[in-house]
Each structure stands twice: as C-alpha cells, then as structure tokens.
Write an enzyme that holds these catalytic residues in place. Structure first.
Site, PDB file in Angstrom:
ATOM      1  N   ASN A   7      12.645   1.894   0.107  1.00 30.62           N
ATOM      2  CA  ASN A   7      12.138   0.944  -0.885  1.00 30.62           C
ATOM      3  C   ASN A   7      12.980   1.128  -2.137  1.00 30.62           C
ATOM      4  O   ASN A   7      12.744   2.031  -2.936  1.00 30.62           O
ATOM      5  CB  ASN A   7      10.658   1.206  -1.166  1.00 30.62           C
ATOM      6  N   LYS A  14      12.440   4.980  -3.215  1.00 26.53           N
ATOM      7  CA  LYS A  14      11.374   5.673  -2.501  1.00 26.53           C
ATOM      8  C   LYS A  14      11.751   5.702  -1.028  1.00 26.53           C
ATOM      9  O   LYS A  14      12.340   4.739  -0.518  1.00 26.53           O
ATOM     10  CB  LYS A  14      10.028   4.953  -2.658  1.00 26.53           C
ATOM     11  N   ARG A 104      12.098  -2.378   2.701  1.00 26.95           N
ATOM     12  CA  ARG A 104      11.232  -3.311   1.983  1.00 26.95           C
ATOM     13  C   ARG A 104      12.116  -4.319   1.249  1.00 26.95           C
ATOM     14  O   ARG A 104      13.006  -3.948   0.493  1.00 26.95           O
ATOM     15  CB  ARG A 104      10.373  -2.575   0.975  1.00 26.95           C
ATOM     16  N   HIS A 194       3.080  -8.404  -2.239  1.00 28.65           N
ATOM     17  CA  HIS A 194       2.204  -7.332  -1.738  1.00 28.65           C
ATOM     18  C   HIS A 194       1.700  -7.644  -0.325  1.00 28.65           C
ATOM     19  O   HIS A 194       0.671  -7.133   0.105  1.00 28.65           O
ATOM     20  CB  HIS A 194       0.988  -7.125  -2.660  1.00 28.65           C
ATOM     21  N   LEU A 223      -4.659  -3.154  -6.502  1.00 25.69           N
ATOM     22  CA  LEU A 223      -4.688  -2.868  -7.935  1.00 25.69           C
ATOM     23  C   LEU A 223      -3.901  -1.604  -8.230  1.00 25.69           C
ATOM     24  O   LEU A 223      -4.299  -0.498  -7.835  1.00 25.69           O
ATOM     25  CB  LEU A 223      -6.136  -2.702  -8.413  1.00 25.69           C
ATOM     26  N   GLY A 226       1.321  -2.960 -10.450  1.00 22.75           N
ATOM     27  CA  GLY A 226       1.355  -4.361 -10.046  1.00 22.75           C
ATOM     28  C   GLY A 226       0.058  -4.676  -9.341  1.00 22.75           C
ATOM     29  O   GLY A 226      -0.476  -3.836  -8.609  1.00 22.75           O
ATOM     30  N   ARG A 255       2.658  -6.628 -16.829  1.00 24.02           N
ATOM     31  CA  ARG A 255       2.816  -8.065 -16.623  1.00 24.02           C
ATOM     32  C   ARG A 255       1.567  -8.799 -17.082  1.00 24.02           C
ATOM     33  O   ARG A 255       0.446  -8.333 -16.884  1.00 24.02           O
ATOM     34  CB  ARG A 255       3.077  -8.383 -15.145  1.00 24.02           C
ATOM     35  N   GLU A 355      -7.987   2.371  -5.240  1.00 30.33           N
ATOM     36  CA  GLU A 355      -8.392   3.476  -4.367  1.00 30.33           C
ATOM     37  C   GLU A 355      -9.017   4.643  -5.125  1.00 30.33           C
ATOM     38  O   GLU A 355      -9.756   5.430  -4.528  1.00 30.33           O
ATOM     39  CB  GLU A 355      -7.174   4.003  -3.596  1.00 30.33           C
ATOM     40  N   GLU A 412       1.898   0.935   3.019  1.00 34.78           N
ATOM     41  CA  GLU A 412       2.934  -0.061   3.254  1.00 34.78           C
ATOM     42  C   GLU A 412       4.102   0.518   4.046  1.00 34.78           C
ATOM     43  O   GLU A 412       4.707  -0.171   4.873  1.00 34.78           O
ATOM     44  CB  GLU A 412       3.414  -0.622   1.917  1.00 34.78           C
TER      45      GLU A 412
END
Length: 431
Positions: A7, A14, A104, A194, A223, A226, A255, A355, A412
C-alpha cells in the site's frame, strides 16, 4: 502461497506478507507472517518492521531511521529484511518464496470493476486514470513499478481497487446533477472508496450470522482519519458517501466532507487563493483539525473535551457524529426503497475510530432508538482492540425491520491477498 501486499502512499509504504491458499480462504485460516510501515520516504525514513507469530499477531518489532530516496529503496529494504536471518520467518528464505504481490490502487475508474492481474495494458490504463486520483494513483503506480524492477516480471502482480466494490451503484446514485455531457466526456461521477474495507466487513457480518449473500443488508461506517459510509443490500454496494474523489461525504481527520460547491469560489475570492490552494485546505486543513484548531486525532479531541471542556473540540466531535448519523438515516431509506421486504439491517462500525471508540459509537447512534437501535453499554464498552460482535440490545418484537449495531475490525490487506490469489487463479471475486 506467500503474498506481499503493498500500500504505497505519497511518501509512505505499508506492507504485509500473508500466507494464503484457496483452502485457507474457505476456512479463514490465512496467516500474516510479517508487516511494516515506512514513513517519510525521500528523506530520513522511519522504518517499522514486524515479525508475526503463529497466531498472526506481531511478536517482534524492529524500528530504525534510514535514508531511503524512493520506493525502490523502500521495497528493496523490505525484501532484504524478509529473506534475512534477522526476520526469522521460516517460510521465507529467498525471494523465490515471495509468490505474488497484491497492490492497493485507489482509483479504478469505470474500467476496473474487479481486481486484475497487472499487465502492460493495465499499467497504461492506470496511468490514463491519474487525473482521477492525482494524490493517490501516482504513488500506487510507483510502488508497482518498483516491485517489478526488484522482483522481475516473473512474479505476478495484482491491482486491487478501492473503487471496485462500488461498481454496482445504480445510475441515479452515482450521477451528479450537472449537465450529462460532463459525465460522457470526462466520467465525472461518484466512484466511492474504501471498497475493500466495506466489502470485507460485509463478508464478515454475513459469516458471523450465517446469512446468504442475498440476505446481507448493512450500513458500513469506516471511521478513521479517512471516513466513508456505504449502503449495502443483497451483498452489493448501492450508495456510498465518497464521490469523484475521497473528499466528499463524512467529516474526516483533515478532510471537510460535504460542502456547498460555491464555498470553493467564495474562499478563493476572499483569501486570494487559487483553486489548487482551496483544494489543499479542504483536503489537509479541514475536518476535525479545521473545526477544533487542535488536532485530527479523535482520541486527543475526546481527551480535550473530557479534561478541559474545550468547546471547539466538542464541536468537532459533534459535527463528526452528526454527519455519520445523517448518513445512516438516508441509507436506511435507500435500503428500504431497494428492498421493501428487508427484515434486518446492520450498522457496522469499522476503522480505527469505529473499532476502538465506544464513546463515538454511542454518540453516533443517539436518536436512532426510533428505528429500534439501542446500544448495550457493557457490550459497547467491551468492543475495542479487535473485538467483533453485536453491541446493541435485543429489541422487542416489532413489525419494523430490526436494526442492530456491530463492531467488525476491517482487514483490507487480507482481502487484497485473497483477491491476488483469486485473480491469478482466475476465480470469481465474490465475497
């Protein structure tokens, strides 16, 4: 199969190495072997490398600062560490033990509606779409090129798109009410992002309850720094809060989310800014940071509100929660309209805030009692640090569809690894 998941951000990388197979996917026994994060690529980079144990959790961490000028240097460092004696990963002794790479990619436009094996034609198409995601796709492409140079074309690479899950949006949900010619000429429309997260938690929800895909109806709230919301019915995305870019929708860390488009011209005139400068303010200086004037970190804002009764910290939190609650209400209507016979809808919280913050979950769901949703305080408080399950009280029997809340940690990277394997094996990518 050992899959390296990459990513690549503008100055960060990452990664995870995930051991998976078709049997592991079926039985949920995939395993993370290693993970890491490299920040500030292009200068003195901050490097974090993790070896994972048999349970898939990190068991040893290495941290360092190293001069890494580009993605080639960063990925080269990762590869050298993976095959070194220092990493102590039993199943990776040489680069030949890296069997595939999953990347990604933020924007797939209308062309890519599923994950694909990367070819020269795919690379050209990704480059053509840079103007749709100028902040993200160039870094994603740079990561792909670097991995290809270091490992060679013999190691298959797969692109997994943030936008792909949302290709099922109906026309009335993805079009903007601007002259239709701009959609035809420039493909200006809602794409959503997402998608890997929303798709994964919807899959985990249906597995948790033993539902068929066609009976999966949920509102997913991702949440974190981003944020986005997604309305899912019969397993498909039918609406989502992010639009042409990841700027639209919920209030985020930096944002703005939804704003009146006229704000852009007004800010430019009043402040003497260019369109690009206004765009930078909306993307990097707005959201929680812009309202609070303090930070984009929700944990710090909650502490400021609690310890110092800071008015603007509280205002930022209230705005964040209100916007999420508003989207829940609108998506309940969208799901009901698409499925008049729906009997159960889940509100799924995921992402770093979703989470781990029982306080934010509680504040978002305030006022949803009318829909039959009421959180169980004890379950909600317990739902942190990877906990998964239902956090709402059992509602009394009613003629209305039941509405319950769940916390489901997203993964992900695992979905990217699984789609990489499926793409290579040419297996359909339905969760």
């Amino acid at each position: 199969m050992n899959i390296l998941v990459l990513n690549a951000g503008s100055s960060s990388l990452k990664f995870q190495v995930i051991e998976t197979s078709l049997d592991a996917i079926q039985h949920d026994t995939d395993r993370t072997l290693a993970s890491g994060l490299i920040e500030r690529i292009g200068s003195q980079a901050l490097v974090t490398l993790n070896r994972h144990g048999e349970n898939g959790k990190p068991e040893k961490t290495w941290k360092s600062a190293q001069a890494l000028r580009n993605f080639n240097a960063a990925i080269d460092l990762v590869l050298r560490w993976l095959v070194s004696d220092a990493s102590e990963i039993p199943s990776i002794k040489s680069l030949a033990d890296i069997h595939a790479i999953g990347n990604r990619v933020v924007h797939g436009g209308e062309k890519f509606t599923k994950s694909v094996v990367i070819t020269d034609d795919v690379m050209r198409a990704l480059e053509d779409m840079i103007e749709l995601a100028p902040l993200h796709n160039p870094a994603n492409i740079a990561g792909i090129r670097a991995a290809r140079e270091l490992l060679g074309v013999g190691v298959p690479q797969v692109a997994v798109f943030d936008t792909a899950f949302h290709h099922t949006l109906p026309e009335h949900a993805y079009l903007y009410a601007i002259p239709y010619q701009y959609y035809r000429r420039y493909k200006i429309r809602r794409y959503g992002f997402h998608g890997t997260s929303h798709r994964y938690v919807a899959y985990k929800y249906r597995k948790m309850l033993g539902l068929e895909r066609t009976n999966t109806h949920a509102i997913s709230l991702h949440l974190g720094n981003g944020c986005s919301a997604c309305a899912i019915t019969r397993g498909d995305s039918i609406d989502t809060s992010m639009g042409l870019t990841p700027l639209e929708g919920l209030v985020m860390g930096t944002r703005s989310g939804d704003v009146d488009p006229a704000v852009i011209e007004y800010m430019a005139l009043k402040e003497g800014m260019s369109i690009e400068e206004v765009d930078s303010v909306l993307n990097r200086l707005s959201g929680l940071l812009g309202i609070s004037g303090l930070t984009n970190d929700m944990r710090e804002l909650l502490e400021e509100e609690r310890e110092h009764n800071d008015r603007r910290a509280r205002l930022a939190i209230d705005l964040f929660c209100y916007r999420a609650r508003k989207y829940i209400g609108s998506y309940l209507a969208s799901i009901a309209a698409a499925n008049p016979d729906v009997r159960a809808v889940a509100v799924i919280f995921t992402g770093g805030i979703g989470e781990n913050s029982s306080e934010i979950r509680s504040r978002i769901t305030q006022g949803l009692e009318w829909f039959g949703l009421e959180l169980d305080p004890e379950k909600n408080q317990k739902a942190v640090g990877g906990w998964a399950g239902c956090i709402s009280k059992d509602a009394p029997p009613s003629d209305r569809p039941s509405l319950k809340a769940y916390v489901i940690p997203t993964n992900e990277e695992l979905l990217i690894a699984r789609d990489t394997l499926r793409s290579i094996e040419n297996i359909p990518q339905r969760f």
